[in-house]
Design an enzyme around this catalytic site. Structure first.
Site, PDB file in Angstrom:
ATOM      1  N   THR A 153     -72.873  -3.293  25.857  1.00 58.51           N
ATOM      2  CA  THR A 153     -73.726  -3.176  24.940  1.00 58.51           C
ATOM      3  C   THR A 153     -73.646  -4.356  23.719  1.00 58.51           C
ATOM      4  O   THR A 153     -74.078  -5.308  23.707  1.00 58.51           O
ATOM      5  CB  THR A 153     -73.616  -1.651  24.435  1.00 58.51           C
ATOM      6  N   THR A 190     -65.646   4.476  23.107  1.00 58.83           N
ATOM      7  CA  THR A 190     -67.016   4.162  23.809  1.00 58.83           C
ATOM      8  C   THR A 190     -66.869   3.016  24.624  1.00 58.83           C
ATOM      9  O   THR A 190     -66.895   1.816  24.503  1.00 58.83           O
ATOM     10  CB  THR A 190     -68.191   3.553  22.989  1.00 58.83           C
ATOM     11  N   GLU A 276     -66.147  -4.926  17.648  1.00 59.94           N
ATOM     12  CA  GLU A 276     -67.279  -5.559  17.036  1.00 59.94           C
ATOM     13  C   GLU A 276     -66.909  -6.141  15.685  1.00 59.94           C
ATOM     14  O   GLU A 276     -66.332  -5.728  14.936  1.00 59.94           O
ATOM     15  CB  GLU A 276     -68.145  -4.174  16.576  1.00 59.94           C
ATOM     16  N   ASN A 402     -73.203  -2.626  12.861  1.00 57.41           N
ATOM     17  CA  ASN A 402     -73.348  -1.054  13.022  1.00 57.41           C
ATOM     18  C   ASN A 402     -74.370  -0.762  11.810  1.00 57.41           C
ATOM     19  O   ASN A 402     -74.826   0.374  12.066  1.00 57.41           O
ATOM     20  CB  ASN A 402     -71.921  -0.116  12.781  1.00 57.41           C
TER      21      ASN A 402
END
Length: 407
Positions: A153, A190, A276, A402
């Site tokens: 992702t 996740t 991230e 985000n």
């Protein structure tokens, strides 16, 4: 044990495929299929979040209740979480489509999803993706890589690895792939992880090996303190290596567990490194602890401290933040006995001794903290227990990623 080329297709009898099914915007790979030529023993670990995505509920049912598993269907882009009965029904439809395409029982199909929460998956695209992937299944290393890319992702790199170990005179392979970059926190993340092996082992010991390994690998990773709704690690063993069946926790079990743990550790560290917006992998080792529980608690507290993560991003040896994070962890220790070191390829430096600064060189500390992989070592001088946790620095890009994740 040796590291070999490949990932989920490295073990005998496993095939994979990956393609774009049109779930994500653009022509981006967003569906993966994993298939074993023969039925497998299956083990799994899942999110501790009370809010569990439909695929998690489906997979728990298959792992705990089905006799065997033989395929995994995974999509990225949409998480199929918080989607009610309709979402769970789509898991069943996905399994049925795979059952027809692969000629295997419906209750041997595991499913997984990752992406935006709250949206229903486009089931017709999922079915078409399954139909298109089945003829593409291959045992090649490249096919495994395509699958590893399709489950990404916000990941910036694919994550796959394989190792080989000799058990009962047979070459046994353990291969794996995972995805994970944000919404990552101990007690699973996740993250989706798929591990394949050709070892012959009982279902009970397969689950035992996975559950034990997860404690020291995926559960020791944190990027941002958010525990996801979709966390799943699945382990499939098809038995094609032909070793004597592992049914007791003796030498053969230990060899397999070691290989499995190597794969899981490698994948866990690469999840942390690819956090991230991250610019550095941050590793925390707590040594000299009174118990493993104490070491785990302290290392997790440090790795999840946003102030510490920000300091790592700034290459700032702000050790007070680490000691502070240890202090509010809930673990009991004497702060006036703690030694702390920073270490990287640039060297190792003792920052504090018995709770106070050593008079270290800030210039040398900055040099050590400017590497892509940085380790903090905290010695609490209470015993011999240790624990290691992995995270990353906190950068401006984490907020950017985000803030507009859906748009």
């Amino acid at each position: 044990m040796k590291v070999i080329e490949g990932g989920v297709t490295a073990a005998q009898g496993f095939l994979a495929a990956g393609l774009s099914a049109g779930i994500k915007k653009g022509n981006t790979k967003d569906m993966a299929m994993l298939y074993s030529k023969v039925p497998c023993e299956a083990a799994g670990t899942f999110t501790t979040n009370i809010v569990k995505a439909a695929p998690v509920k489906w997979d728990q049912k298959i792992v705990y209740e089905s006799e065997k598993a033989q395929a995994v269907i995974c999509n990225s882009g949409i998480a199929n979480a918080c989607t009610g009965e309709e979402g769970f029904g789509y898991c069943k439809e996905t399994a049925k489509a795979a059952s027809l395409a692969l000629n295997i029982p419906e209750d041997s199909v595991l499913v997984a999803s990752t992406g935006v929460i709250g949206q229903q998956i486009p089931i017709e695209k999922i079915k078409k993706g399954i139909e298109n992937m089945a003829p593409l299944l291959s045992e090649s290393i490249g096919a495994g890589t395509l699958a590893a890319e399709a489950i990404m992702t916000t990941d910036t790199v694919k994550k796959e690895i394989a190792v080989e170990v000799e058990i009962d005179g047979k070459n046994v392979t353990v291969g794996g792939m995972c995805k994970g970059s944000g919404m990552i926190h101990p007690n699973m993340c996740t993250m989706l992880g798929f591990i394949t092996t050709d070892v012959v082992i009982s279902k009970e010991l397969l689950q035992a090996a996975l559950s034990e390994s997860v404690k020291d690998t995926y559960n020791m990773v944190s990027v941002d303190g958010d525990t996801s709704t979709n966390d799943t690690v699945l382990l499939l063993a098809n038995g094609l290596a032909g070793n004597k069946k592992i049914e007791t926790k003796e030498e053969d079990y230990k060899k397999f567990a070691e290989a499995l743990n190597y794969v899981n550790t490698w994948l866990a560290k690469h999840i942390a490194a690819d956090g991230e917006g991250a610019s550095a992998l941050f590793e925390v080792k707590v040594i000299g602890a009174k118990s493993k529980e104490q070491a785990v608690t302290l290392s997790k507290s440090i790795i999840t401290s946003n102030l510490t993560k920000a300091a790592i991003f700034g290459h700032d040896a702000n050790w007070g933040r680490i000691l502070c994070a240890m202090g509010y962890s809930g673990a009991v220790f004497d702060p006036e006995k703690v030694d702390l070191y920073f270490e990287s390829k640039a060297g190792k430096l003792k920052i504090i001794e018995n709770g106070v600064a050593t008079g270290y060189s800030e210039e040398e500390a900055t040099k050590i903290l400017s590497e892509k992989e940085v380790t903090a070592i905290a010695d609490v001088k209470m015993g011999t227990a240790t624990a290691t946790a992995w995270g990353c620095d906190l950068t401006y890009d984490y907020v950017k990623i985000n803030a507009d994740y859906r748009s």
